[in-house]
Scaffold this active site. Sequence first.
Site, PDB file in Angstrom:
ATOM      1  N   ASP A  89       0.861  -1.184   0.000  1.00  0.00           N
ATOM      2  CA  ASP A  89       0.000   0.000   0.000  1.00  0.00           C
ATOM      3  C   ASP A  89       0.895   1.231   0.000  1.00  0.00           C
ATOM      4  OD1 ASP A  89      -2.091   1.741   0.169  1.00  0.00           O
ATOM      5  OD2 ASP A  89      -2.924   0.954   2.028  1.00  0.00           O
TER       6      ASP A  89
ATOM      7  N   ASP B  28      -2.807   2.472  -5.990  1.00  0.00           N
ATOM      8  CA  ASP B  28      -1.790   2.503  -4.936  1.00  0.00           C
ATOM      9  C   ASP B  28      -1.765   1.258  -4.058  1.00  0.00           C
ATOM     10  OD1 ASP B  28      -4.259   3.021  -3.827  1.00  0.00           O
ATOM     11  OD2 ASP B  28      -3.547   4.545  -2.439  1.00  0.00           O
ATOM     12  N   GLU B  29      -2.408   0.185  -4.482  1.00  0.00           N
ATOM     13  CA  GLU B  29      -2.529  -0.969  -3.598  1.00  0.00           C
ATOM     14  C   GLU B  29      -2.590  -2.249  -4.430  1.00  0.00           C
ATOM     15  OE1 GLU B  29      -5.528  -2.377   0.038  1.00  0.00           O
ATOM     16  OE2 GLU B  29      -6.061  -0.687  -1.255  1.00  0.00           O
TER      17      GLU B  29
END
Length: 452
Positions: free
Chosen positions: A9, A103-104
């Site tokens: 993350d 973003d993950e």
Amino acid sequence: MSRRILHLDLDAFYAAVEQRDKPSLRGKAVVVGGSGPRGVVATASYEARKFGVRSAMSGAEAKRRAPHAAFLGGRFPAYHASSKVVMDLLREVSPLVEPLSLDEAFVDLAPSGWADEELPERVEWLRAELERRTEGLTASVGVGSVKFLAKLASEDAKPNGSRVLKPEEELDFIAPMAVRAIPGVGPATEQRLVGIGLYTVEDLRGADRRELIRELGQAAGHGLAELAWGRDDRRVEPQRDPKSISTEDTFAVDLTERAHLEQILRRDAAAVARRLTKAGFFARTVTLKVRFGDFTTRTIARSLGGATDDADEIAAAGIASLTDVDVRPGVRLLGIGVSNFVTAAQERLFDDGLLDGPGEPAVSSDEITEELDVPLSGVRGRGGYYPGSDVEHDEHGRGWVWGSGLGRVTVRFETRHSGPGRIATFAVDDPALKSVDPEPLIRGRQGWAGGV
């Protein structure tokens, strides 16, 4: 041998990209989104979070809590570029990468060749290599035997840390956590569980499964009991093609001029078409989304009868759908998207069909939606000069918009490779000033990815 799943993350992603690219904002409170009176915060830097600013908070509340923060519009090309670098790096570790958002991501480490005893060292290499390739972004990483344990481990490591759970310590790790920590347990479910005396994961383990099923239903009750014991059989699913591509605008004031709305649709259809072409798809359905001042929302999906990536066709379908909408009450949000993808263009074989339904459209994890929350008096500001946007001046070089209004644009001239730059103000129609794309990332592959 237990599975080893990695969850990564990126820390305060949008805000971190802005701080990386804007030296004068490093170490300061930065809020992405929330710039208009109706704005909503997309991401806040950790400095802004100290004031209580968080994602999904109204811009007005965020400004009340952090009045001196920098409120910036979104720069999705910059976010996509950094995300691609990260996802490419993860695929060097293992081909089994499941992006959850920009973003993950989850990674199944089985093909990586990373031995259990090497995991802490390998994870630290991954985090350092990510920071190097993205020129300064950081990530929190967790490793566990199943997806939800890996995610809880990365949350425990935030910000900018790592947690590698050994199989024998996983149950003890989650036992004291509140039931809310388990995926799928929201406020309503949490309230039901607390109502029958179940506060922690350890409490769930001791609960009568029949009582859980009676309280929550068969699927939810059984699933919750399994997760409490660390059982999660979900596999890491490699990236699938997006199911839709769309963009939305939230307006500072309700718009009632149909011509103005059509102008915005043409601009946004062009942006959607560019992304569609880049993805290598052609769309057969165009969806219009209109939200009014009272938050009622109407969506209209129009079949094209063929498949296209042409901006004019996409815009025409959106505008045709808009003719069925009474805009006189005032439009708060306008969006246009495409879906039902194929990999080859198809000529139109029949007249347009129309599917119209009330309420919000279904949104899947594969949907790619961009929303720029910028006050609009024209079309996303004249020349695209919204706070944080990239510009270049013929004499002074590259910089970014500090602010604009009343026919003026204030620019801070700096780049991610410079120190804090100076500020200058120009007329909005200054021919020497123009909008530009974000700076590209220049650092490439280096180092050790393991057995791949």
